[in-house]
Enzyme design. Structure first.
Site, PDB file in Angstrom:
ATOM      1  N   CYS B  86     -71.403 -11.467 115.772  1.00  0.00           N
ATOM      2  CA  CYS B  86     -72.318 -10.551 115.080  1.00  0.00           C
ATOM      3  C   CYS B  86     -71.561  -9.694 114.060  1.00  0.00           C
ATOM      4  CB  CYS B  86     -73.061  -9.696 116.116  1.00  0.00           C
ATOM      5  SG  CYS B  86     -74.552  -8.937 115.454  1.00  0.00           S
ATOM      6  N   HIS B 203     -75.356 -13.617 120.337  1.00  0.00           N
ATOM      7  CA  HIS B 203     -74.501 -12.879 121.274  1.00  0.00           C
ATOM      8  C   HIS B 203     -74.268 -13.646 122.574  1.00  0.00           C
ATOM      9  CE1 HIS B 203     -74.186  -8.928 119.293  1.00  0.00           C
ATOM     10  NE2 HIS B 203     -75.407  -9.167 118.823  1.00  0.00           N
ATOM     11  N   GLU B 205     -72.047 -13.125 124.678  1.00  0.00           N
ATOM     12  CA  GLU B 205     -71.657 -12.183 125.744  1.00  0.00           C
ATOM     13  C   GLU B 205     -72.878 -11.523 126.378  1.00  0.00           C
ATOM     14  OE1 GLU B 205     -71.924 -11.442 122.674  1.00  0.00           O
ATOM     15  OE2 GLU B 205     -72.132  -9.275 122.340  1.00  0.00           O
TER      16      GLU B 205
END
Ligand SMILES: Nc1ncnc2c1ncn2[C@@H]1O[C@H](COP(=O)(O)OP(=O)(O)O)[C@@H](O)[C@H]1O
Ligand SMILES: [Mg+2]
Lengths: 759, 230, 85, 85
Positions: B86, B203, B205
């Site tokens: 990002c 994302h 994560e």
């Protein structure tokens, strides 16, 4: 017995005190007399400014405090009730939750983007100044009709402002509500709620203490932003406040993020005794309030305040509402640690004063005194008002209307038409257009984000989670303030319970009109009464809130809107429950009873353009029993989904259970003929309270649990296959609603209305 | 194995990356401060999401000049693995670690939702635990994610198999390219020539725990474990 | 009718906080541009339109600024140039 | 040393999609500005700095654009004006 106050020479260049100037500062004759009595002399220009800010509605709550005192604020787990930057409750394991809601209605009416953004910034600071790390944001919004280009501009700007600020700071926005009604035309409501997590041991209060301790200004420099903003927020919106536009402030979420990290580090370092946001009335209110809470004196030198523009006067420096600033009381001798932490985060800190033994509030410019008040009297002497109150006869008449006499429209012979009309009402329709612009997943704790009932945010390192929701139906409160406020509390609690959460406590935002008008003060008094009653019945104390009055515009007052922000606790992640149907063949059970009542309903507003009738009756004991039964069933592991019936009634609730989650849309077959004596429209669209639609694979257990709690319950149908339609049988016959039609009405309504709006 | 996660002023997904590595993956992670010239012997560098310097001027334009970035660039030039997520992707493009640029979403709106990502190349140190064609469910949350580059660059990326993730799931056809932000050729993630720097807007994560809606991102981290020599 | 290209400058109003300008100025300093005193970041908008003459073109554009292009609360605007396109 | 105010225009490179310009153009049309043919939105940056003379001021600013203010991949820049401040 007023303490002696030193004479203070008027500052050269400051205007003379004239009746006109006093009026401009919004002080009444009596208030000015009180000031003279407190000082024992004529005030200086600076002192007049300080008092006008501190005695403004926004800072002093002079029309609402007597009422707020009646609210329940206690429970064994409440660590901090009203009066601090935010309320705090214990959630076990030495963990606590700080939360508060705040309004930015007037600034948003003038500049929607910055108004909303700075509102989010302010409430974030209120929470992290308690020592809590913000973990979730909510927002409660009200606008006029989206048919108006101006309203679309306000709506788009506010949503972008809320999103951009929270997204940049990195706090997920997980829940809220948006409602549209002409009464909010020209005076939108923008309430933002922040929820933070802390260790009980890290709780810090904004109480100035310790003679000799330095007072430090931290964060952004002080500019001429929003001078007199506090009094601005306490006036009717009018052509004049249009002229006050330059008072609007610009937010800097980047600095806020640094301030957030630095403040938490400061608090953990133990180098400070108190910290408070410089919010409304900036330096003035933060310093005066911290001093009053600690019952100490303070002295502040405006020449030491870091400024953004040259030549700022003490008056301007004291009243500036520049954003992203904090006032800190440090421990004597540890100033070094404080500035070291701020430097690490590229922020500035300046010692601007100190805590003194002498019980005075003193402001100097260099070594010349420009303002001096007898300590806490500055805060405590503010007059309190209990204006005359009576109900508006028009509203009483509207409530008395027998709405069952309102003739059906021919189109209503097809209930699917009626249902899709209501589903596509912007107030009911999916708010994805809104929360798609909010980062809902950052910090990786969002178990349930926007789009169901309450939001669910897990607490890392535990098996528990928070359930969060704001609610208020202004139309109900308008037609019956006491009942409407009770319902706001009950609906928020129901939403929390539907996800498996035990309602714990609330914060609230009272958005009302001009309290000097008897019918408005009546609404305020009755709404606070109803809110208190419901909170007592549900055992959810009020730990704080915010009052926003004068929400009016030339066309009249907004609906009285006491927004309730509820925090609930989910004991085990295994209990987290979603609101839409999960499995084909599950049995659909309705907890609670339908009634014929159509009063104050979305049906009347949307289909018949009528705001009339009495809001649904609410029995607080039944609501409590419903929540207990629901939580028992959820904890017993027999509930697959739970969704409360609110706006739009059972018909809308069932449709939402089928298609609100676009990744998993199930059909359903429902039989409501048991209530054959009820007219179809009451049965389908009446908004009777105390109801929840549950789906389960163990209906008998659910019914037994309900019976044990004395909650009426009945199996009304089965969940169908993915993509199948919603069939509903009533005394009036069978109708079949294809999911595609319901989906289109519900999910496309707001995007379609907003399409023509530029950014 | 040790992951070094850079904290720039305004980073706000550094915490999420840390949790993903430590809790979900069970490996070590350290935060790297933007003012330091010290990568603390990390085996992998993560440039996390957020709003470094408020995204003022252009996302990533200012963070690129942070002291630590000199060391990150040197690390990458030595072949060290860098995962840029990002805002990290934006910083990587600004600092020349990756080609192209990330411009304001075509909708001009911030967009947050779970999207479908197709793995275009499973033959990178970041994706070897996937199979090409796998479709993952991963959150996005950005306002400036429109990947843009000139045709020549795009063709090279495609030709060299350096387009790693693509947005798919058009309303009509689940495999159709469908970009939530207007990215050219629906590109969601690319690697550099050396294959050791991955930049992606989604994302991973945030997708390491089914409780939060998806754990499809976990295999990306496991891929690095498998390939990166410690 | 003739085609004109009008350049408009939209700038944050003086006195109102310009966080972007502030951050860029600090970045320039740390890049060694220590002579920089102040930076403001606004928008440069180029409008192409048809009008009878340059004056009406400018008039129209001023109207657009008031109605849409500039935020009357936080921004100032200036017609920087009118050229035949 | 003298104080200069330098105006810089940073514009999206031609050919690169400019959704903002497109949206603004549409909005202007729906507001009744039907004569509008095209709109482009870029940045207008004003830098105040101290320099020996106008040329070095412009030189410095050009350097800033190359290093930070403009993105070489997608943007063009132009020093629009140098004035004594
Ligand atoms: N402004 C908003 N921001 C974030 N989420 C929102 C907002 N408005 C509505 N939502 C979400 O949309 C869903 C439906 O909202 P609402 O109609 O108020 O639910 P209910 O009728 O159960 O109170 C909820 O999950 C709510 O949190
Ligand atoms: Mg609900």
């Amino acid at each position: 017995m007023s303490q002696p106050v030193h004479a203070v020479e008027p500052r050269s260049g400051d205007p003379k005190i004239t009746p006109a100037l006093i009026a401009e500062h919004g002080l009444t004759h009596d208030e000015y007399d009180k000031l003279l009595d407190m000082l024992g002399r004529e005030p200086t220009f600076t002192e007049l400014g300080v008092v006008s800010a501190l005695w403004s509605e926004h800072c002093s709550y002079k029309h609402s405090r007597p009422l707020l005192r009646t609210l329940p604020t206690e429970a064994p787990y409440v660590l901090q009730g009203p009066g601090e930057n935010a309320g705090v409750i214990s959630i076990g394991d030495g963990l606590a939750v700080a939360f508060k809601i705040e309004s930015h209605n007037h600034p948003s009416a003038v500049e929607p983007y910055q108004g909303a953004a700075t509102g989010v910034g302010g409430i974030l600071r209120d929470v992290f100044t308690m020592g809590a790390r913000p973990i979730a944001m909510l927002n409660s919004l009200r606008f006029g009709s989206l048919d108006s280009a101006r309203v679309r501009y306000l709506f788009a700007g506010v949503v972008k402002g809320v999103g951009d600020y929270g997204n940049c700071v990195g706090i997920p926005t997980v829940a809220g509500e948006v409602a549209f009604d002409p009464s909010y035309e020209g005076n939108p409501l923008v309430n933002a709620m922040c929820v933070g997590l802390l260790h009980e041991t890290e709780l810090i209060r904004a109480v100035a203490q310790g003679v000799g301790n330095p007072i430090i200004a931290v964060g952004a420099r002080t500019g001429r932003d929003g001078i007199n903003g506090a009094s601005f927020a306490s006036e009717d919106l009018s052509a004049e406040s249009e002229a006050k536009r330059p008072r609007v402030q610009v937010g800097d979420p980047f600095t806020e993020k640094l301030l957030l990290e630095a403040s938490l580090e400061l608090i953990r370092s133990g180098a400070i005794v108190a910290i408070q946001d410089m919010g409304a009335a900036g330096l003035t209110s933060s310093s005066a309030e911290m001093a009053a809470r600690g019952d100490v004196g303070v002295t502040i030198d405006t020449l030491k305040v870091p400024v953004r523009e040259a030549g700022m006067t003490p008056y301007e420096i004291l009243l500036s509402e520049s954003q992203e600033r904090m006032l800190v009381v440090a421990k004597q001798g540890r100033e070094g640690e404080v500035s070291a932490i701020l430097e690490k985060w590229d922020l500035t800190a300046a010692v601007i004063g100190e805590v003194i033994a002498e019980p005075v509030y003193r402001v100097t410019e260099g070594d010349r005194v420009v303002a001096e008040f007898p300590g806490i009297r500055l805060v405590t002497d503010c007059p309190m008002y209990t204006p005359e109150a009576y109900e508006s006869p028009e509203v009483a008449a509207l409530r008395a209307t027998d709405v069952s006499l309102i003739a059906e429209r021919p189109e209503e012979r097809d209930p699917v038409w009626t249902l899709t009309q209501i589903l596509s009402s912007p107030t009911i329709a999916a708010k994805t257009w809104v929360h798609r612009q909010y980062d809902t997943t950052v910090r990786t704790n969002t178990v349930i984000g926007p789009g169901g009932d309450a939001a669910v945010v897990r607490i890392r390192g535990t098996d528990r989670a928070l359930a969060l929701k704001t609610d208020c139906n202004g139309r109900y409160v308008y037609l019956d303030p006491r009942v409407g406020a009770q319902i706001a509390v009950c609906e928020a609690a129901r939403n929390v319970a539907c996800t498996g959460g035990r309602p714990m406590a609330i914060t609230n935002n009272l958005n009302f009109g001009n309290p000097k008008r008897p019918e408005v003060y009546f609404q305020l008094r009755e709404a606070v009464r109803g809110m208190g009653e419901a909170c007592r019945a549900l055992g959810t104390p009020v730990t704080g809130g915010n009052v926003s009055l004068y929400n009016e515009n030339p066309t009249g007052a907004v609906y009285p809107t006491p927004v309730v922000g509820m925090v609930g606790l989910i004991d085990s992640l295994a209990h987290v429950t979603r609101s839409h149907f999960q499995e084909e063949h599950d049995t659909i059970v309705l907890l609670g009873e339908p009634t014929a009542s159509l009063g104050a309903s979305e049906y009347l507003a949307r289909i018949h353009d009528r705001v009339a009738g009495a809001p649904p009756v609410v029995d607080l004991n039944d609501e409590r029993a419903l929540i207990e039964a629901l939580l028992d069933a959820i904890r017993g592991g027999v509930v697959r989904s739970a969704h409360d019936c609110s706006d739009g009634g059972l018909g809308v609730a069932l449709a939402e259970c089928c298609m609100m989650d676009r990744n998993a849309q199930h059909g359903a077959t429902v039989d409501l003929t048991h209530w054959r004596e009820l007219p179809d429209r009451g049965l389908l669209f009446g908004e009777a309270q105390g109801r929840v639609v549950v789906s389960t694979n163990m209906p008998d257990t659910v019914l037994a649990i309900a019976a044990k709690h004395g909650v009426p319950a009945r199996a009304i149908g089965r969940v169908g296959p993915v993509g199948a339609p919603l069939h509903i049988t009533t005394a009036g016959g069978v109708f079949t609603a294809p999911l595609a039609r319901l989906d289109e009405a519900y999910h496309e309504a707001i995007p379609r209305l907003m399409a023509p709006t530029a950014v | 194995m040790k992951f070094g996660i850079v904290t720039f002023p305004g980073s706000n997904c550094d915490y999420d990356a840390y949790q993903a590595v430590v809790e979900a993956l069970g490996e070590d992670a350290v935060y790297l401060w933007h003012k330091d010239h010290d990568l603390q012997q990390s085996d992998v560098i993560i440039l996390p999401g957020g709003f470094s310097y408020g995204d003022y001027l252009r996302a990533g334009a200012i963070a690129r000049f942070s002291p630590v970035m000199q060391d990150v660039v040197a690390f990458a030039k030595r072949g060290g693995p860098v995962l840029a997520i990002c805002n990290g992707f934006q910083i990587a493009c600004e600092s020349g670690l990756l080609p192209g640029a990330l411009l304001r979403n075509a909708s001009l709106k911030f967009v947050c939702e779970h999207v479908r990502l197709r793995v275009e190349s499973a033959d990178t140190m970041f994706t070897n635990r996937y199979t090409a064609g796998d479709v993952l469910r991963v959150p996005i949350a950005h306002g400036e994610g429109r990947f843009t580059a000139d045709d020549e660059t795009l063709n090279t990326l495609e030709g060299d198999g350096r387009v790693v993730f693509r947005y798919v799931g058009g309303p009509a056809d689940a495999d159709e390219w469908w970009s939530p932000n207007g990215s050219m050729r629906a590109i969601a993630g690319i690697v550099n020539e050396g294959g050791n720097v991955l930049g992606m807007m989604p994302h991973p994560e945030r997708a390491v725990d089914a409780l939060l809606g998806s754990d499809d991102g976990l295999r990306l981290f496991e891929s690095m474990l498998a390939r990166v020599a410690v | 009718m003739n085609r004109f290209r009008i350049a408009v400058h939209i700038t944050p109003r003086r006195g109102i906080l310009d966080p972007q300008g502030k951050t860029v100025a600090e970045a320039l300093h740390s890049l060694g541009f220590t002579a920089v005193r102040d930076v403001h970041v606004g928008r440069h908008i180029v409008v192409e339109l048809d009008a009878a003459n340059a004056d009406t073109a400018a008039e129209l554009t001023r109207d657009m600024c008031q109605k849409l292009l500039a935020n009357p609360v936080t921004e100032d605007f200036e017609i920087a140039g009118v050229a035949a396109a």
